[in-house]
Design a protein around this motif. Sequence first.
Motif, mmCIF file in Angstrom:
data_model
loop_
_atom_site.group_PDB
_atom_site.id
_atom_site.type_symbol
_atom_site.label_atom_id
_atom_site.label_comp_id
_atom_site.label_asym_id
_atom_site.label_seq_id
_atom_site.Cartn_x
_atom_site.Cartn_y
_atom_site.Cartn_z
ATOM 1 N N HIS A 23 0.828 -1.202 0.000
ATOM 2 C CA HIS A 23 0.000 0.000 0.000
ATOM 3 C C HIS A 23 0.866 1.258 0.000
ATOM 4 O O HIS A 23 0.500 2.279 -0.574
ATOM 5 C CB HIS A 23 -1.006 -0.005 1.148
ATOM 6 N N ALA A 137 -3.682 -6.981 -1.931
ATOM 7 C CA ALA A 137 -3.743 -6.746 -0.481
ATOM 8 C C ALA A 137 -3.549 -5.261 -0.178
ATOM 9 O O ALA A 137 -4.198 -4.705 0.725
ATOM 10 C CB ALA A 137 -2.673 -7.583 0.228
ATOM 11 N N GLU A 140 -6.627 -3.379 -0.834
ATOM 12 C CA GLU A 140 -7.586 -3.641 0.239
ATOM 13 C C GLU A 140 -7.290 -2.740 1.429
ATOM 14 O O GLU A 140 -8.171 -2.134 2.020
ATOM 15 C CB GLU A 140 -7.510 -5.110 0.632
ATOM 16 N N LYS A 141 -6.001 -2.641 1.750
ATOM 17 C CA LYS A 141 -5.575 -1.787 2.867
ATOM 18 C C LYS A 141 -5.973 -0.335 2.605
ATOM 19 O O LYS A 141 -6.293 0.413 3.521
ATOM 20 C CB LYS A 141 -4.056 -1.910 3.030
ATOM 21 N N ARG A 143 -8.532 0.680 1.384
ATOM 22 C CA ARG A 143 -9.987 0.786 1.461
ATOM 23 C C ARG A 143 -10.696 0.715 0.136
ATOM 24 O O ARG A 143 -11.769 1.289 -0.039
ATOM 25 C CB ARG A 143 -10.409 2.106 2.160
ATOM 26 N N ASN A 146 -14.497 -3.919 -0.749
ATOM 27 C CA ASN A 146 -14.148 -5.335 -0.583
ATOM 28 C C ASN A 146 -14.532 -6.185 -1.788
ATOM 29 O O ASN A 146 -13.805 -7.100 -2.177
ATOM 30 C CB ASN A 146 -14.825 -5.856 0.692
ATOM 31 N N VAL A 149 -11.950 -5.868 -4.416
ATOM 32 C CA VAL A 149 -10.742 -6.573 -3.983
ATOM 33 C C VAL A 149 -10.902 -8.074 -4.242
ATOM 34 O O VAL A 149 -10.004 -8.727 -4.763
ATOM 35 C CB VAL A 149 -10.473 -6.313 -2.485
ATOM 36 N N GLN A 150 -12.082 -8.607 -3.915
ATOM 37 C CA GLN A 150 -12.306 -10.037 -4.123
ATOM 38 C C GLN A 150 -12.232 -10.382 -5.608
ATOM 39 O O GLN A 150 -11.627 -11.378 -5.999
ATOM 40 C CB GLN A 150 -13.672 -10.432 -3.571
ATOM 41 N N GLN A 219 -17.560 -11.720 3.003
ATOM 42 C CA GLN A 219 -16.326 -10.951 3.185
ATOM 43 C C GLN A 219 -15.150 -11.913 3.258
ATOM 44 O O GLN A 219 -15.256 -12.950 3.893
ATOM 45 C CB GLN A 219 -16.367 -10.186 4.517
ATOM 46 N N VAL A 222 -9.665 -10.798 6.798
ATOM 47 C CA VAL A 222 -8.324 -10.194 6.752
ATOM 48 C C VAL A 222 -7.522 -10.829 7.884
ATOM 49 O O VAL A 222 -7.790 -10.598 9.051
ATOM 50 C CB VAL A 222 -8.382 -8.672 6.950
#
Lengths: 253, 249
Positions: A23, A137, A140-141, A143, A146, A149-150, A219, A222
């Motif tokens: 990130h 990842a 995802e961090k 924000r 979700n 991200v998936q 979800q 994490v």
Amino acid sequence: MGAGHGHHLHFHGHSRVHHLPAHVKLVTLLTFVVAVVLTPRTAYWAYGVHLLLVLVAQRASRVPFGYFAKRMVVETPFVVFALLVPFVATGPTVSVGPLDLSRPGLESAWALLAKGTLGVMASLVVATTTEPRHVVAGLEKLRLPNLLVQIMGFMVRYLEVVTGELARMRIARESRGFRARSFRAWPSLASTAGALFIRSYERGERVHLAMLARGYQGQLPVTHPLTATPAQWRVAGAIPGIAVLTLLAAVAL
Amino acid sequence: MSTPVLDVKGLAFAYPDGHQALFGVDLHVHRGERVALLGPNGAGKTTLVLHLNGILTAGAGSVAVSGLPVTRDNLMEIRRRVGVVFQDPDDQLFMPTVRADVEFGPANLGLRGQALERRVLDALDRVGMVDFIDRPPHHLSFGQRRRVAVATVLAMEPEVLVLDEPSSNLDPASRRELADIIRTLDVTVLMVTHDLPYAYELCPRSVVLSDGVIVADDATREVLTDDALMAAHRLELPFGFDPRTIPAP
């Protein structure tokens, strides 16, 4: 399959750049690129500074320059476009040898080429030092929703499975004497694409079942949150920091 | 007798398109048993498996796991108790690394930190795959992926392990290695398979599902040597394999 663990971009290594959390690298990259894009096109010296910054980061990553340079071919379409602009743009012209070139066109071409190249180089520094799953990842961090991200995570995971399937279908086609030589082959190619879509769709359903069977509730858990130390932020932040200062100086001058 | 780990009573199910897959299935599996679920293609084996962890909901009849009925409210606990290993490990292993994948189940159960790490290492140790913990699943061999798929479920510490075609697509060495692993697991196993020698080797008891009903439930040796039963339900022993001439494992 590319180098290292079969990713086309990532170069396995243990440099300082490799070890920065994803990130941090993503924020650094974004800030740097924005600073480059905002730099006035006539502040040539500022582009020199930006280039220097990317090269410093590139050397710090200890990725061989040849490996790095080869992957810059992704920029080719932009280069072609940039080279065309001076010929097709209108406005006052300058003579370069036997050619009459558009002056605004030349300036646009320079800006496109300079900003594009710097952007590609900076992205490659991140891409060669960060595995795709770490990029996900990192997002995802930062924000990113979700669900996105998936979707990206599954893309990273299943890309090779799907390309493998595509390769098997191609071999099966060719084993029965198929050769794509004219438009008459298009129906076969189209049905291959259709079959691949259906197979992927069905795999998606089976994966979803497997996820439900292990307690998935919408979800992804994490389990190893990314953390960055202030020192890591300082090291990585130096590059976009200098780029932003350069931008401010270029605007002020 | 104690409460069965799996208690299926009068289970019937029809898919939304009207195709009825199960017509009143009764099945009891007790703690520590290893049971093979045999039957021809299209007999309803997969449909039955998907009822055991509540992915499909019974049209009629009931399913209970160690006394806990499979209902919407109990789904999370049911899915912890019933670990299903699907046939294609590429469907089962959807996370970017082996570690992340084995963590997925227990993390959904709320485990974090040390406890989670211990579960993951323990599960991978049981299938002999600890050394591959940070690898992406698509860089493992098929047999290794199948073993990791088993670990992803073991990490949830299930009461019953349901294996869908565990030996399919494995080379003989991987097939034997997986058998060795299954034998060492201290867990109830229900194994869906077409691989009859594998069933004979690993499961003392076999159940035959055909056209949505249980048509036989007996010692594996008895089932495999009942020629009339075998022929009636499209079950055939591979060439040269005769359970009569092989001592019980």
